[in-house]
Design an enzyme around this catalytic site. Structure first.
Site, short mmCIF file in Angstrom:
data_model
loop_
_atom_site.label_atom_id
_atom_site.label_comp_id
_atom_site.label_asym_id
_atom_site.label_seq_id
_atom_site.Cartn_x
_atom_site.Cartn_y
_atom_site.Cartn_z
N GLY A 72 -6.76 39.37 13.69
CA GLY A 72 -8.60 39.76 13.83
C GLY A 72 -9.83 40.24 13.29
N GLY B 33 -11.54 44.09 16.21
CA GLY B 33 -12.33 44.08 14.76
C GLY B 33 -12.92 44.72 13.98
N TYR C 141 -1.71 32.08 29.26
CA TYR C 141 -2.32 32.66 28.44
C TYR C 141 -1.78 34.71 28.06
CZ TYR C 141 -5.46 36.61 25.91
OH TYR C 141 -6.44 37.46 25.24
N LYS D 5 0.54 37.46 27.00
CA LYS D 5 0.04 38.62 26.45
C LYS D 5 1.43 39.62 27.01
CE LYS D 5 -3.75 39.06 24.36
NZ LYS D 5 -3.83 39.38 23.00
N VAL E 241 -14.80 43.37 27.38
CA VAL E 241 -14.50 43.77 26.49
C VAL E 241 -16.26 42.77 25.90
CG1 VAL E 241 -14.59 44.84 23.59
CG2 VAL E 241 -12.30 43.91 25.46
N ASP F 41 -15.86 30.68 40.42
CA ASP F 41 -15.97 32.65 40.10
C ASP F 41 -15.08 32.92 38.99
OD1 ASP F 41 -18.53 32.57 40.72
OD2 ASP F 41 -17.62 33.27 43.16
#
Length: 323
Positions: free
Chosen positions: A14, A20, A145, A149, A175, A279
Protein backbone atom coordinates in the site's frame (compact mmCIF):
# COMPACT_ATOMS: atom_id res chain seq x y z
CA UNK A 1 26.59 -4.46 15.48
CA UNK A 2 23.20 -3.37 16.86
CA UNK A 3 19.94 -4.15 15.13
CA UNK A 4 19.59 -0.53 14.04
CA UNK A 5 23.02 -0.70 12.28
CA UNK A 6 22.19 -3.78 10.25
CA UNK A 7 21.03 -3.28 6.68
CA UNK A 8 17.27 -3.11 6.34
CA UNK A 9 15.33 -3.85 3.17
CA UNK A 10 11.89 -2.43 3.89
CA UNK A 11 8.90 -3.41 1.77
CA UNK A 12 5.89 -1.10 2.11
CA UNK A 13 2.62 -2.60 0.93
CA UNK A 14 0.00 0.00 0.00
CA UNK A 15 3.06 2.17 -0.51
CA UNK A 16 1.53 4.75 -2.82
CA UNK A 17 -1.48 5.57 -0.64
CA UNK A 18 -1.93 8.19 2.05
CA UNK A 19 0.40 6.73 4.70
CA UNK A 20 2.87 5.14 2.27
CA UNK A 21 3.36 8.44 0.43
CA UNK A 22 3.88 10.20 3.77
CA UNK A 23 6.52 7.65 4.83
CA UNK A 24 8.30 8.18 1.50
CA UNK A 25 8.21 11.96 1.99
CA UNK A 26 9.56 11.75 5.55
CA UNK A 27 12.30 9.23 4.69
CA UNK A 28 13.48 11.33 1.74
CA UNK A 29 13.69 14.43 3.94
CA UNK A 30 15.38 12.93 7.02
CA UNK A 31 18.60 14.86 7.73
CA UNK A 32 20.51 11.65 8.57
CA UNK A 33 19.09 9.66 5.67
CA UNK A 34 22.51 8.88 4.13
CA UNK A 35 23.78 7.45 7.44
CA UNK A 36 20.93 4.97 7.76
CA UNK A 37 21.50 1.55 6.26
CA UNK A 38 17.94 1.32 4.90
CA UNK A 39 16.49 0.66 1.47
CA UNK A 40 12.77 1.18 0.86
CA UNK A 41 10.47 -0.42 -1.72
CA UNK A 42 7.04 1.18 -2.10
CA UNK A 43 4.56 -1.26 -3.63
CA UNK A 44 1.02 -0.59 -4.89
CA UNK A 45 -1.83 -2.88 -5.94
CA UNK A 46 -0.61 -2.43 -9.54
CA UNK A 47 2.59 -4.28 -8.60
CA UNK A 48 0.93 -7.20 -6.81
CA UNK A 49 -2.50 -8.50 -5.87
CA UNK A 50 -1.86 -9.44 -2.25
CA UNK A 51 -5.08 -11.47 -2.19
CA UNK A 52 -3.21 -13.93 -4.41
CA UNK A 53 -0.74 -16.15 -2.55
CA UNK A 54 1.46 -16.88 -5.57
CA UNK A 55 1.76 -13.20 -6.50
CA UNK A 56 2.66 -12.38 -2.90
CA UNK A 57 5.40 -15.04 -2.91
CA UNK A 58 6.81 -13.64 -6.18
CA UNK A 59 6.81 -10.13 -4.70
CA UNK A 60 8.77 -11.17 -1.59
CA UNK A 61 11.21 -13.21 -3.68
CA UNK A 62 11.85 -10.17 -5.89
CA UNK A 63 12.53 -7.65 -3.10
CA UNK A 64 13.80 -9.99 -0.34
CA UNK A 65 12.70 -7.67 2.49
CA UNK A 66 14.07 -7.91 6.01
CA UNK A 67 11.22 -5.70 7.29
CA UNK A 68 7.66 -5.05 6.09
CA UNK A 69 5.42 -2.06 6.70
CA UNK A 70 2.00 -3.50 5.88
CA UNK A 71 -0.45 -0.76 4.88
CA UNK A 72 -2.38 -2.45 2.06
CA UNK A 73 -6.09 -3.03 2.68
CA UNK A 74 -9.48 -2.84 1.07
CA UNK A 75 -10.72 0.40 2.63
CA UNK A 76 -13.62 2.81 2.37
CA UNK A 77 -15.66 5.34 4.25
CA UNK A 78 -18.78 4.76 6.31
CA UNK A 79 -21.23 4.47 3.42
CA UNK A 80 -19.16 1.99 1.41
CA UNK A 81 -18.53 -0.15 4.50
CA UNK A 82 -22.25 -0.39 5.22
CA UNK A 83 -22.96 -2.09 1.89
CA UNK A 84 -19.93 -4.41 1.60
CA UNK A 85 -19.08 -5.84 5.02
CA UNK A 86 -18.56 -9.40 3.76
CA UNK A 87 -16.21 -8.25 0.98
CA UNK A 88 -14.23 -6.13 3.44
CA UNK A 89 -13.82 -9.10 5.79
CA UNK A 90 -12.88 -11.76 3.23
CA UNK A 91 -10.52 -9.67 1.11
CA UNK A 92 -8.67 -8.14 4.05
CA UNK A 93 -8.30 -11.56 5.67
CA UNK A 94 -6.74 -12.88 2.45
CA UNK A 95 -4.36 -9.91 2.18
CA UNK A 96 -3.24 -10.06 5.80
CA UNK A 97 -2.80 -13.83 5.96
CA UNK A 98 -0.76 -13.85 2.74
CA UNK A 99 1.51 -10.99 3.82
CA UNK A 100 2.24 -12.39 7.28
CA UNK A 101 2.63 -16.01 6.24
CA UNK A 102 4.91 -15.21 3.29
CA UNK A 103 6.88 -12.84 5.52
CA UNK A 104 7.46 -15.70 7.97
CA UNK A 105 8.21 -18.14 5.15
CA UNK A 106 10.92 -15.83 3.75
CA UNK A 107 12.56 -14.92 7.06
CA UNK A 108 11.32 -11.34 7.47
CA UNK A 109 12.47 -10.06 10.89
CA UNK A 110 9.71 -7.57 11.60
CA UNK A 111 6.29 -6.73 10.18
CA UNK A 112 4.41 -3.63 11.31
CA UNK A 113 0.76 -3.77 10.24
CA UNK A 114 -1.64 -0.85 10.28
CA UNK A 115 -4.88 -1.30 12.22
CA UNK A 116 -7.60 1.30 12.90
CA UNK A 117 -9.51 2.67 15.88
CA UNK A 118 -12.70 1.30 14.31
CA UNK A 119 -11.63 -2.16 15.51
CA UNK A 120 -12.43 -1.24 19.12
CA UNK A 121 -15.72 -2.29 20.75
CA UNK A 122 -18.75 -0.15 19.96
CA UNK A 123 -19.96 -0.26 23.56
CA UNK A 124 -16.97 0.63 25.68
CA UNK A 125 -15.52 3.09 28.15
CA UNK A 126 -13.38 6.02 27.06
CA UNK A 127 -10.64 6.62 26.39
CA UNK A 128 -9.99 3.34 24.59
CA UNK A 129 -6.51 1.84 24.89
CA UNK A 130 -4.47 -1.02 23.50
CA UNK A 131 -5.77 -3.57 26.05
CA UNK A 132 -9.37 -3.25 24.81
CA UNK A 133 -9.07 -4.44 21.19
CA UNK A 134 -10.93 -7.73 21.75
CA UNK A 135 -13.23 -6.78 24.62
CA UNK A 136 -16.52 -6.59 22.67
CA UNK A 137 -18.04 -6.43 19.16
CA UNK A 138 -17.11 -3.49 16.90
CA UNK A 139 -19.66 -1.05 15.50
CA UNK A 140 -22.18 -2.69 13.12
CA UNK A 141 -21.43 -0.25 10.32
CA UNK A 142 -18.01 -1.73 9.50
CA UNK A 143 -17.84 -5.06 11.34
CA UNK A 144 -16.27 -6.85 8.35
CA UNK A 145 -13.27 -4.52 8.09
CA UNK A 146 -12.94 -4.28 11.88
CA UNK A 147 -12.84 -8.03 12.53
CA UNK A 148 -10.34 -8.58 9.70
CA UNK A 149 -8.06 -5.93 11.22
CA UNK A 150 -8.44 -7.44 14.70
CA UNK A 151 -7.29 -10.78 13.33
CA UNK A 152 -3.89 -9.23 12.52
CA UNK A 153 -3.33 -8.95 16.28
CA UNK A 154 -4.34 -12.61 16.66
CA UNK A 155 -1.90 -13.59 13.87
CA UNK A 156 0.91 -11.53 15.42
CA UNK A 157 0.42 -13.31 18.76
CA UNK A 158 0.32 -16.68 17.00
CA UNK A 159 3.55 -16.09 15.09
CA UNK A 160 5.27 -14.97 18.29
CA UNK A 161 4.02 -17.81 20.49
CA UNK A 162 4.52 -20.54 17.89
CA UNK A 163 7.57 -19.26 16.00
CA UNK A 164 9.14 -16.53 18.16
CA UNK A 165 8.99 -13.86 15.46
CA UNK A 166 8.25 -10.23 16.15
CA UNK A 167 5.30 -9.02 14.12
CA UNK A 168 3.45 -6.05 15.59
CA UNK A 169 0.81 -3.46 14.75
CA UNK A 170 0.04 0.20 15.13
CA UNK A 171 -3.39 1.77 15.61
CA UNK A 172 -3.67 5.29 14.18
CA UNK A 173 -6.66 7.51 14.70
CA UNK A 174 -8.19 9.29 11.66
CA UNK A 175 -5.33 9.94 9.24
CA UNK A 176 -5.39 12.79 6.70
CA UNK A 177 -2.92 14.61 4.48
CA UNK A 178 -1.55 14.83 0.92
CA UNK A 179 -2.25 11.85 -1.36
CA UNK A 180 -5.42 10.90 0.53
CA UNK A 181 -8.46 9.45 -1.23
CA UNK A 182 -10.65 12.52 -1.74
CA UNK A 183 -13.57 10.56 -3.23
CA UNK A 184 -16.76 12.01 -1.77
CA UNK A 185 -18.69 8.71 -1.67
CA UNK A 186 -15.92 6.30 -0.63
CA UNK A 187 -13.40 8.50 1.18
CA UNK A 188 -13.11 9.36 4.85
CA UNK A 189 -14.60 12.44 6.47
CA UNK A 190 -11.81 15.04 6.12
CA UNK A 191 -10.78 14.40 2.50
CA UNK A 192 -14.48 14.22 1.60
CA UNK A 193 -15.06 17.60 3.24
CA UNK A 194 -12.07 19.11 1.46
CA UNK A 195 -13.28 17.89 -1.94
CA UNK A 196 -16.87 19.02 -1.32
CA UNK A 197 -15.68 22.44 -0.15
CA UNK A 198 -13.52 22.78 -3.27
CA UNK A 199 -16.48 21.96 -5.54
CA UNK A 200 -18.87 24.25 -3.62
CA UNK A 201 -16.42 27.10 -4.01
CA UNK A 202 -15.87 26.39 -7.71
CA UNK A 203 -19.59 26.07 -8.47
CA UNK A 204 -20.84 28.74 -6.07
CA UNK A 205 -23.15 26.22 -4.39
CA UNK A 206 -23.81 25.42 -0.69
CA UNK A 207 -21.40 23.12 1.16
CA UNK A 208 -23.44 20.10 2.27
CA UNK A 209 -21.97 18.30 5.28
CA UNK A 210 -23.30 14.79 5.92
CA UNK A 211 -24.67 14.14 9.39
CA UNK A 212 -25.12 16.45 12.36
CA UNK A 213 -21.52 17.59 12.71
CA UNK A 214 -21.56 16.50 16.37
CA UNK A 215 -19.44 13.29 16.34
CA UNK A 216 -15.95 13.66 17.79
CA UNK A 217 -12.70 12.45 16.19
CA UNK A 218 -8.95 12.56 16.76
CA UNK A 219 -7.20 13.37 13.50
CA UNK A 220 -3.52 12.64 12.89
CA UNK A 221 -1.58 14.31 10.08
CA UNK A 222 -0.04 11.72 7.75
CA UNK A 223 3.47 13.20 8.01
CA UNK A 224 3.31 12.94 11.82
CA UNK A 225 2.08 9.35 11.57
CA UNK A 226 4.92 8.55 9.14
CA UNK A 227 7.53 9.78 11.64
CA UNK A 228 5.96 7.64 14.36
CA UNK A 229 5.76 4.62 12.03
CA UNK A 230 9.50 4.90 11.39
CA UNK A 231 10.10 5.04 15.13
CA UNK A 232 8.11 1.79 15.52
CA UNK A 233 10.15 0.24 12.70
CA UNK A 234 13.47 1.16 14.30
CA UNK A 235 12.82 1.20 18.04
CA UNK A 236 9.56 -0.45 19.18
CA UNK A 237 10.22 -4.05 20.26
CA UNK A 238 6.86 -5.44 21.34
CA UNK A 239 4.22 -7.51 19.55
CA UNK A 240 1.53 -5.61 21.44
CA UNK A 241 -0.34 -2.97 19.38
CA UNK A 242 0.42 0.69 20.03
CA UNK A 243 -1.97 3.57 19.41
CA UNK A 244 -0.39 6.39 17.39
CA UNK A 245 -2.53 9.45 17.99
CA UNK A 246 -2.77 12.99 19.17
CA UNK A 247 -3.97 13.32 22.77
CA UNK A 248 -7.53 13.22 24.03
CA UNK A 249 -7.43 16.99 24.46
CA UNK A 250 -6.96 17.37 20.68
CA UNK A 251 -10.26 15.65 19.77
CA UNK A 252 -12.45 17.80 17.50
CA UNK A 253 -16.05 17.60 16.31
CA UNK A 254 -16.88 17.09 12.64
CA UNK A 255 -18.23 20.66 12.71
CA UNK A 256 -14.89 21.98 14.01
CA UNK A 257 -13.09 20.00 11.32
CA UNK A 258 -15.43 21.41 8.67
CA UNK A 259 -14.83 24.93 9.99
CA UNK A 260 -11.06 24.40 9.65
CA UNK A 261 -11.50 23.22 6.05
CA UNK A 262 -13.78 26.18 5.25
CA UNK A 263 -11.17 28.56 6.64
CA UNK A 264 -8.26 26.88 4.80
CA UNK A 265 -10.18 26.89 1.51
CA UNK A 266 -11.37 30.49 2.05
CA UNK A 267 -14.95 29.36 1.40
CA UNK A 268 -17.52 32.08 2.07
CA UNK A 269 -20.68 30.36 0.80
CA UNK A 270 -23.60 28.72 2.61
CA UNK A 271 -23.03 25.66 4.83
CA UNK A 272 -25.78 23.07 5.40
CA UNK A 273 -25.87 19.89 7.50
CA UNK A 274 -27.74 16.92 5.98
CA UNK A 275 -29.06 15.18 9.09
CA UNK A 276 -30.72 12.45 7.01
CA UNK A 277 -27.21 10.98 6.66
CA UNK A 278 -25.89 8.62 9.34
CA UNK A 279 -23.35 9.95 11.84
CA UNK A 280 -21.60 6.63 12.55
CA UNK A 281 -20.00 6.22 15.97
CA UNK A 282 -20.40 9.35 18.10
CA UNK A 283 -16.85 9.12 19.38
CA UNK A 284 -13.95 6.70 19.67
CA UNK A 285 -11.57 8.67 21.87
CA UNK A 286 -8.20 6.92 22.06
CA UNK A 287 -5.52 7.21 24.72
CA UNK A 288 -1.95 7.93 23.62
CA UNK A 289 -0.55 7.39 27.12
CA UNK A 290 1.46 4.35 25.98
CA UNK A 291 3.00 6.32 23.10
CA UNK A 292 3.83 9.21 25.43
CA UNK A 293 5.64 6.84 27.79
CA UNK A 294 8.05 6.14 24.93
CA UNK A 295 8.02 9.57 23.25
CA UNK A 296 7.03 12.23 25.78
CA UNK A 297 8.39 15.09 23.67
CA UNK A 298 7.02 14.22 20.22
CA UNK A 299 5.55 17.34 18.60
CA UNK A 300 2.37 16.91 16.53
CA UNK A 301 1.65 19.39 13.73
CA UNK A 302 -1.13 21.81 14.83
CA UNK A 303 -4.49 20.77 13.29
CA UNK A 304 -5.26 23.98 11.39
CA UNK A 305 -1.71 24.15 10.01
CA UNK A 306 -1.88 20.59 8.70
CA UNK A 307 -5.39 21.17 7.28
CA UNK A 308 -4.10 24.23 5.46
CA UNK A 309 -1.21 22.26 3.96
CA UNK A 310 -3.53 19.41 2.94
CA UNK A 311 -6.06 21.77 1.32
CA UNK A 312 -3.29 23.60 -0.53
CA UNK A 313 -1.92 20.26 -1.77
CA UNK A 314 -5.37 19.18 -2.98
CA UNK A 315 -6.02 22.43 -4.88
CA UNK A 316 -2.56 22.34 -6.46
CA UNK A 317 -2.84 18.63 -7.38
CA UNK A 318 -6.55 18.49 -8.14
CA UNK A 319 -6.15 16.85 -11.55
CA UNK A 320 -4.04 13.95 -10.25
CA UNK A 321 -5.53 13.54 -6.76
CA UNK A 322 -7.48 10.35 -6.05
CA UNK A 323 -11.12 11.32 -6.12
Amino acid sequence: MTTSDQAKRILITGGTGLVGSAIKHVVENEPDRDKRNEEYFFISSKDCDLRNREETEVLFKKYQPTHVIHLAALVGGLFRNLSRNLDFFRENMEINDNVLSVAYQTGVKKVISCLSTCIFPDKTTYPIDETMVHSGPPHDSNFGYSYAKRMIDVLNRGYFVQHGVQYTSIIPTNVYGPNDNFNIEDGHVLPGLIHKCYLAKQNNTPLIIWGSGKPLRQFIYSYDLAKLYLWVLREYDSIEPIILSVGEEDEVSIKQAADAVVKAMNFTGEIKYDTTRADGQFKKTASNVKLRRYLPDFQFTPFEEAIQYTCDWFVKNYDRARK
